[in-house]
Design a protein around this motif. Sequence first.
Motif, PDB file in Angstrom:
ATOM      1  N   LEU A   1     -11.612  -0.786   1.050  1.00 12.36           N
ATOM      2  CA  LEU A   1     -12.392   0.168   0.265  1.00 12.36           C
ATOM      3  C   LEU A   1     -12.031   1.608   0.623  1.00 12.36           C
ATOM      4  O   LEU A   1     -11.901   2.461  -0.255  1.00 12.36           O
ATOM      5  CB  LEU A   1     -13.888  -0.074   0.459  1.00 12.36           C
ATOM      6  N   TYR A   2     -11.874   1.901   1.913  1.00 14.59           N
ATOM      7  CA  TYR A   2     -11.491   3.258   2.313  1.00 14.59           C
ATOM      8  C   TYR A   2     -10.141   3.636   1.722  1.00 14.59           C
ATOM      9  O   TYR A   2      -9.964   4.737   1.208  1.00 14.59           O
ATOM     10  CB  TYR A   2     -11.441   3.392   3.834  1.00 14.59           C
ATOM     11  N   THR A   3      -9.194   2.728   1.791  1.00 15.00           N
ATOM     12  CA  THR A   3      -7.854   3.003   1.251  1.00 15.00           C
ATOM     13  C   THR A   3      -7.931   3.332  -0.226  1.00 15.00           C
ATOM     14  O   THR A   3      -7.373   4.330  -0.681  1.00 15.00           O
ATOM     15  CB  THR A   3      -6.920   1.796   1.484  1.00 15.00           C
ATOM     16  N   VAL A   4      -8.637   2.520  -0.991  1.00  9.59           N
ATOM     17  CA  VAL A   4      -8.736   2.723  -2.438  1.00  9.59           C
ATOM     18  C   VAL A   4      -9.428   4.044  -2.765  1.00  9.59           C
ATOM     19  O   VAL A   4      -8.967   4.807  -3.611  1.00  9.59           O
ATOM     20  CB  VAL A   4      -9.459   1.527  -3.100  1.00  9.59           C
ATOM     21  N   PHE A   5     -10.543   4.344  -2.080  1.00 14.34           N
ATOM     22  CA  PHE A   5     -11.268   5.584  -2.355  1.00 14.34           C
ATOM     23  C   PHE A   5     -10.517   6.824  -1.854  1.00 14.34           C
ATOM     24  O   PHE A   5     -10.774   7.934  -2.329  1.00 14.34           O
ATOM     25  CB  PHE A   5     -12.674   5.549  -1.750  1.00 14.34           C
TER      26      PHE A   5
ATOM     27  N   VAL B   1       0.842  -1.197   0.000  1.00 11.57           N
ATOM     28  CA  VAL B   1       0.000   0.000   0.000  1.00 11.57           C
ATOM     29  C   VAL B   1       0.875   1.244   0.000  1.00 11.57           C
ATOM     30  O   VAL B   1       0.624   2.201  -0.739  1.00 11.57           O
ATOM     31  CB  VAL B   1      -0.978  -0.001   1.202  1.00 11.57           C
ATOM     32  N   ARG B   2       1.923   1.250   0.809  1.00 12.83           N
ATOM     33  CA  ARG B   2       2.839   2.399   0.876  1.00 12.83           C
ATOM     34  C   ARG B   2       3.494   2.645  -0.480  1.00 12.83           C
ATOM     35  O   ARG B   2       3.564   3.778  -0.956  1.00 12.83           O
ATOM     36  CB  ARG B   2       3.904   2.172   1.954  1.00 12.83           C
ATOM     37  N   ARG B   3       3.938   1.569  -1.131  1.00  5.03           N
ATOM     38  CA  ARG B   3       4.561   1.705  -2.459  1.00  5.03           C
ATOM     39  C   ARG B   3       3.566   2.236  -3.488  1.00  5.03           C
ATOM     40  O   ARG B   3       3.910   3.063  -4.325  1.00  5.03           O
ATOM     41  CB  ARG B   3       5.108   0.360  -2.934  1.00  5.03           C
ATOM     42  N   LEU B   4       2.346   1.746  -3.424  1.00  4.13           N
ATOM     43  CA  LEU B   4       1.311   2.220  -4.344  1.00  4.13           C
ATOM     44  C   LEU B   4       1.038   3.706  -4.125  1.00  4.13           C
ATOM     45  O   LEU B   4       0.950   4.480  -5.087  1.00  4.13           O
ATOM     46  CB  LEU B   4       0.023   1.425  -4.164  1.00  4.13           C
ATOM     47  N   GLU B   5       0.907   4.108  -2.882  1.00  4.92           N
ATOM     48  CA  GLU B   5       0.642   5.517  -2.597  1.00  4.92           C
ATOM     49  C   GLU B   5       1.795   6.400  -3.050  1.00  4.92           C
ATOM     50  O   GLU B   5       1.568   7.486  -3.601  1.00  4.92           O
ATOM     51  CB  GLU B   5       0.340   5.704  -1.109  1.00  4.92           C
ATOM     52  N   LYS B   6       3.010   5.916  -2.885  1.00  7.68           N
ATOM     53  CA  LYS B   6       4.175   6.673  -3.356  1.00  7.68           C
ATOM     54  C   LYS B   6       4.146   6.803  -4.881  1.00  7.68           C
ATOM     55  O   LYS B   6       4.391   7.873  -5.428  1.00  7.68           O
ATOM     56  CB  LYS B   6       5.457   5.972  -2.895  1.00  7.68           C
TER      57      LYS B   6
ATOM     58  N   GLY C   1      -1.058  15.508  -4.253  1.00  9.28           N
ATOM     59  CA  GLY C   1      -0.262  15.182  -5.432  1.00  9.28           C
ATOM     60  C   GLY C   1      -0.738  13.950  -6.190  1.00  9.28           C
ATOM     61  O   GLY C   1      -0.066  13.497  -7.116  1.00  9.28           O
ATOM     62  N   SER C   2      -1.886  13.408  -5.812  1.00 11.29           N
ATOM     63  CA  SER C   2      -2.382  12.196  -6.466  1.00 11.29           C
ATOM     64  C   SER C   2      -2.630  12.436  -7.946  1.00 11.29           C
ATOM     65  O   SER C   2      -3.056  13.502  -8.362  1.00 11.29           O
ATOM     66  CB  SER C   2      -3.683  11.729  -5.810  1.00 11.29           C
ATOM     67  N   ARG C   3      -2.364  11.412  -8.729  1.00 12.16           N
ATOM     68  CA  ARG C   3      -2.659  11.445 -10.159  1.00 12.16           C
ATOM     69  C   ARG C   3      -3.538  10.260 -10.544  1.00 12.16           C
ATOM     70  O   ARG C   3      -3.518   9.772 -11.655  1.00 12.16           O
ATOM     71  CB  ARG C   3      -1.371  11.495 -10.984  1.00 12.16           C
ATOM     72  N   LEU C   4      -4.376   9.839  -9.584  1.00 13.29           N
ATOM     73  CA  LEU C   4      -5.257   8.692  -9.786  1.00 13.29           C
ATOM     74  C   LEU C   4      -6.696   9.123 -10.061  1.00 13.29           C
ATOM     75  O   LEU C   4      -7.251   9.961  -9.359  1.00 13.29           O
ATOM     76  CB  LEU C   4      -5.268   7.786  -8.549  1.00 13.29           C
ATOM     77  N   VAL C   5      -7.257   8.503 -11.082  1.00  6.66           N
ATOM     78  CA  VAL C   5      -8.683   8.607 -11.359  1.00  6.66           C
ATOM     79  C   VAL C   5      -9.230   7.189 -11.185  1.00  6.66           C
ATOM     80  O   VAL C   5      -8.770   6.261 -11.843  1.00  6.66           O
ATOM     81  CB  VAL C   5      -8.945   9.146 -12.787  1.00  6.66           C
ATOM     82  N   LEU C   6     -10.176   7.055 -10.280  1.00  5.22           N
ATOM     83  CA  LEU C   6     -10.727   5.750  -9.918  1.00  5.22           C
ATOM     84  C   LEU C   6     -12.159   5.631 -10.420  1.00  5.22           C
ATOM     85  O   LEU C   6     -12.960   6.546 -10.235  1.00  5.22           O
ATOM     86  CB  LEU C   6     -10.715   5.598  -8.394  1.00  5.22           C
TER      87      LEU C   6
END
Length: 186
Positions: A148-152, A116-121, A159-164
């Motif tokens: 689910l909370y983590t993903v959302f 999870v830490r690597r993904l967030e980085k 600085g996120s560049r994620l569109v979910l």
Amino acid sequence: RLFKQEGTCYQQAKRVLHAAVPDRLHGRERETGAIRQFLREHLGARRPGSLYISGAPGTGKTACVSRVLRDCQDELAGSRTVVLNCMSLSSSQAVFPAVAEQLGLPAARAAGREVVRRLEKELTAKGPMVLLVLDEMDQLDSKGQDVLYTVFEWPQLPGSRLVLIGLANALDLTERSLARLHARPA
């Protein structure tokens, strides 16, 4: 023995049928238009965000998203797209290494929280926007809803560049299981 089989005949047929994208979706123009607009507003503007799509089984959720992704291939060319069917996961926690693998991150040897830490980085580092489509997202239901909370929460990271885009059969998943997301100030 002459042919290498991947699963039962039923699993093979299900895989073929599930992957099929219709040429045209009759009666779903409003829904596909809303998904297209969401992608333009977020991927096109490099703005992270999340979209939750719910409906009864067989109503065309996956077909709509698949059709839009196919139609918008040129617009998506500058981003990375990961599509994952959560039904294929062995547990809700398995979503993290599965996403990491799709993004090319070394996750096989890492412990759960480390993945999870690597993904967030990765999702907050410089680079192209990432579109993550999680089909059958209600399969990520877990004790405390931590998965689910983590993903959302990923699109909300600085600085996120994620569109979910999350698709689920559970019509009340966000109200029932993810009340904490509604409690946040906008």
